[in-house]
Design a protein around this motif. Structure first.
Motif, mmCIF file in Angstrom:
data_model
loop_
_atom_site.group_PDB
_atom_site.id
_atom_site.type_symbol
_atom_site.label_atom_id
_atom_site.label_comp_id
_atom_site.label_asym_id
_atom_site.label_seq_id
_atom_site.Cartn_x
_atom_site.Cartn_y
_atom_site.Cartn_z
ATOM 1 N N GLY A 74 -7.434 2.208 2.284
ATOM 2 C CA GLY A 74 -7.498 1.745 3.669
ATOM 3 C C GLY A 74 -6.545 0.631 4.017
ATOM 4 N N ASN A 75 -5.471 0.491 3.221
ATOM 5 C CA ASN A 75 -4.494 -0.576 3.486
ATOM 6 C C ASN A 75 -3.076 -0.024 3.491
ATOM 7 O OD1 ASN A 75 -6.312 -3.027 3.357
ATOM 8 N ND2 ASN A 75 -6.731 -2.119 1.350
ATOM 9 N N PRO A 76 -2.772 0.902 4.403
ATOM 10 C CA PRO A 76 -1.417 1.479 4.424
ATOM 11 C C PRO A 76 -0.373 0.392 4.627
ATOM 12 C CG PRO A 76 -2.610 1.992 6.450
ATOM 13 C CD PRO A 76 -3.610 1.404 5.508
ATOM 14 N N ARG A 77 0.771 0.581 3.990
ATOM 15 C CA ARG A 77 1.796 -0.453 3.996
ATOM 16 C C ARG A 77 3.168 0.183 4.079
ATOM 17 N NH1 ARG A 77 1.672 -2.453 -2.333
ATOM 18 N NH2 ARG A 77 3.442 -3.698 -1.630
ATOM 19 N N GLN A 78 4.173 -0.651 4.263
ATOM 20 C CA GLN A 78 5.542 -0.173 4.154
ATOM 21 C C GLN A 78 5.818 0.204 2.697
ATOM 22 O OE1 GLN A 78 7.489 -3.640 5.825
ATOM 23 N NE2 GLN A 78 7.728 -2.619 7.812
ATOM 24 N N LEU A 79 6.827 1.056 2.490
ATOM 25 C CA LEU A 79 7.114 1.534 1.134
ATOM 26 C C LEU A 79 7.526 0.355 0.250
ATOM 27 C CD1 LEU A 79 7.328 4.164 -0.573
ATOM 28 C CD2 LEU A 79 9.785 4.112 -0.080
ATOM 29 N N PRO A 80 6.745 0.082 -0.805
ATOM 30 C CA PRO A 80 7.015 -1.108 -1.622
ATOM 31 C C PRO A 80 8.087 -0.846 -2.675
ATOM 32 C CG PRO A 80 5.053 0.000 -2.414
ATOM 33 C CD PRO A 80 5.516 0.776 -1.217
ATOM 34 N N PRO A 81 8.691 -1.899 -3.179
ATOM 35 C CA PRO A 81 9.650 -1.728 -4.274
ATOM 36 C C PRO A 81 8.937 -1.266 -5.538
ATOM 37 C CG PRO A 81 9.228 -4.054 -3.881
ATOM 38 C CD PRO A 81 8.543 -3.312 -2.775
ATOM 39 N N ARG A 96 -2.309 20.883 13.131
ATOM 40 C CA ARG A 96 -3.409 20.527 14.037
ATOM 41 C C ARG A 96 -4.091 19.217 13.655
ATOM 42 N NH1 ARG A 96 -9.311 22.954 13.167
ATOM 43 N NH2 ARG A 96 -9.437 22.848 10.899
ATOM 44 N N ALA A 97 -3.644 18.563 12.578
ATOM 45 C CA ALA A 97 -4.199 17.255 12.219
ATOM 46 C C ALA A 97 -3.680 16.207 13.202
ATOM 47 C CB ALA A 97 -3.799 16.887 10.795
ATOM 48 N N PRO A 98 -4.366 15.074 13.336
ATOM 49 C CA PRO A 98 -3.906 14.059 14.283
ATOM 50 C C PRO A 98 -2.673 13.294 13.834
ATOM 51 C CG PRO A 98 -5.864 13.289 13.140
ATOM 52 C CD PRO A 98 -5.675 14.729 12.745
ATOM 53 N N GLY A 99 -2.396 13.267 12.524
ATOM 54 C CA GLY A 99 -1.291 12.446 12.040
ATOM 55 C C GLY A 99 -1.597 10.973 12.138
ATOM 56 N N SER A 100 -2.890 10.648 12.135
ATOM 57 C CA SER A 100 -3.327 9.259 12.321
ATOM 58 C C SER A 100 -4.829 9.213 12.065
ATOM 59 C CB SER A 100 -3.039 8.801 13.750
ATOM 60 O OG SER A 100 -3.730 9.629 14.679
ATOM 61 N N ASP A 101 -5.439 8.034 12.222
ATOM 62 C CA ASP A 101 -6.895 7.954 12.168
ATOM 63 C C ASP A 101 -7.471 8.243 13.568
ATOM 64 O OD1 ASP A 101 -6.739 5.571 13.702
ATOM 65 O OD2 ASP A 101 -6.715 4.332 11.904
ATOM 66 N N GLN A 102 -8.784 8.298 13.660
ATOM 67 C CA GLN A 102 -9.416 8.694 14.916
ATOM 68 C C GLN A 102 -9.163 7.683 16.032
ATOM 69 O OE1 GLN A 102 -11.290 11.778 15.523
ATOM 70 N NE2 GLN A 102 -9.880 12.067 13.820
ATOM 71 N N GLY A 154 0.755 5.080 14.091
ATOM 72 C CA GLY A 154 0.010 3.893 13.692
ATOM 73 C C GLY A 154 0.204 3.504 12.251
ATOM 74 N N MET A 155 1.350 3.881 11.641
ATOM 75 C CA MET A 155 1.609 3.577 10.233
ATOM 76 C C MET A 155 2.886 2.753 10.134
ATOM 77 S SD MET A 155 0.460 7.140 8.402
ATOM 78 C CE MET A 155 0.304 6.354 6.802
ATOM 79 N N ARG A 156 2.769 1.542 9.622
ATOM 80 C CA ARG A 156 3.909 0.627 9.570
ATOM 81 C C ARG A 156 5.034 1.124 8.666
ATOM 82 N NH1 ARG A 156 3.438 -4.290 7.528
ATOM 83 N NH2 ARG A 156 1.724 -3.733 6.142
ATOM 84 N N VAL A 165 -6.439 5.772 16.449
ATOM 85 C CA VAL A 165 -5.077 5.969 16.948
ATOM 86 C C VAL A 165 -4.980 7.293 17.693
ATOM 87 C CG1 VAL A 165 -2.661 6.212 16.269
ATOM 88 C CG2 VAL A 165 -4.106 4.528 15.124
ATOM 89 N N ALA A 166 -5.664 8.325 17.182
ATOM 90 C CA ALA A 166 -5.646 9.619 17.862
ATOM 91 C C ALA A 166 -6.199 9.509 19.274
ATOM 92 C CB ALA A 166 -6.442 10.649 17.061
ATOM 93 N N ALA A 167 -7.244 8.714 19.438
ATOM 94 C CA ALA A 167 -7.816 8.523 20.769
ATOM 95 C C ALA A 167 -6.831 7.807 21.690
ATOM 96 C CB ALA A 167 -9.116 7.737 20.674
ATOM 97 N N ALA A 168 -6.055 6.876 21.149
ATOM 98 C CA ALA A 168 -5.053 6.182 21.956
ATOM 99 C C ALA A 168 -3.941 7.122 22.400
ATOM 100 C CB ALA A 168 -4.472 5.010 21.169
#
Length: 328
Positions: free
Chosen positions: A247-254, A108-114, A47-49, A116-119
């Motif tokens: 709370g605003n994850p984004r693509q890697l910026p220049p 053991r972390a979800p690698g996402s928020d709750q 769930g991370m762009r 996305v983890a539920a999905a």
């Protein structure tokens, strides 16, 4: 010489695509192999762009196909997202395709928020303390010892090296109890690094896989030909952390000139904390920081993370990193 490896989040840069991120990962892995890196790991995030390694097993196959000798694996697979049998089959397949080169790091972390983890999992009712049992079930499939009553095909008899990952004390305890190598995610969660390593080493129980502790510590390196260029390139990583923490994850910026100086004091403090296991700048600056980190941790291996917007600059950073480790 301390072993050095590479952790790739397979970043999707602003203006780029997943396809270009995956192509860059294959190119970077071949470059790391030529430079003498021990292993090349990719991490499971969802769930991370800005991260293209969600289908981690598939990406590992892509990386392994682009290289010849370097070990390739996960840093890591988030085991609660998957049935152990499925992971045994996936990594058994990878080992059959690329024998003697596949690592399986487990977290053991979800690698996402709750949400996305539920999905991914469909339910979050599973026992969070089931992680050690899941690891042992996975070991049983690889050992083909009959304990589960199921033969994993592929998977049974596969020569897979398991690692336990962690960003807290829990992973250290699990790795010590099971006699497995331990990798700490100090590149983004350095706060408990020292205590986790102490717990791992002091409570380690030898196993059939490992007779003495093997500790890996993650470390950010943004290396360049000058300190000023390194600081400029590092602003991409800083922007990503600020975006994630707000709370605003984004693509890697220049990169942005003077970015750190433009931040409010509380953001500067947060960055100092989260990026305390980092080296930025020219070779001499990086060398001093790596030496201090190694003296502090006594790590058997340092796994390097490097988030740089420009692919050519990222390859140059790996070249300088390899030179630094060769000179230690």
């Amino acid at each position: 010489m301390t072993s050095f490896s590479f952790l790739d989040l397979v970043p999707v840069v602003e203006g780029g695509s997943v396809a270009s991120a995956l192509a860059n990962a294959a190119d970077l892995a071949a470059h790391a192999e030529n430079l003498g890196f021990t292993r090349y790991w990719v991490a499971e995030h969802h769930g991370m762009r800005g991260i293209a390694s969600a289908a981690t097993s598939v990406v590992i196959g892509h990386i392994a196909a682009a290289t010849k000798t370097i070990r390739v694996g996960s840093g890591g697979i988030m085991l609660p997202n998957h049935a152990p049998l499925v992971i045994a089959e996936q990594f058994g397949t990878l080992e059959a395709l690329f024998p003697g080169r596949i690592d399986l790091g487990l977290g053991r972390a979800p690698g996402s928020d709750q949400r996305v983890a539920a999905a991914i999992r469909r339910t979050l009712d599973s026992d969070p303390n089931a992680f050690p049992r899941d690891v042992m079930e996975l070991q049983s499939y690889f050992a083909d010892d009959g304990q589960t009553g199921i033969v994993a095909t592929p998977g049974a008899g596969a020569n897979i090296q398991l690692y336990i990952l962690g960003s807290s004390l829990y992973g250290a305890q699990v790795a010590a109890a099971l006699g497995l190598p331990f990798a700490f995610a100090s590149h983004f969660a350095p706060q408990m690094l020292d205590e986790a390593l102490h717990i791992y080493r002091s409570h380690f129980r030898p196993s059939a896989m490992l007779d003495a502790p093997h500790a890996i510590a993650a470390f950010n390196i943004i290396a360049a030909d000058t300190d000023a260029e390194g600081e400029f390139l590092a602003s991409s990583l800083m922007q990503s952390f600020v975006a994630l923490r707000t709370g605003n994850p984004r693509q890697l910026p220049p990169p942005v000139e003077g970015y750190l100086a433009s931040l409010p004091a509380h953001f500067k403090g947060a960055l100092d904390d989260v990026l305390s296991a980092s080296a930025v700048g020219a070779a001499n600056s990086v060398k001093s920081a790596v030496q201090a980190f190694q003296a502090r941790t006594q790590a058997d291996e340092i796994i390097v993370a490097c988030s740089i917007f420009d692919h050519a600059k990222r390859k140059r950073s790996l070249e300088i990193t390899a030179e630094v480790f060769a000179g230690l």
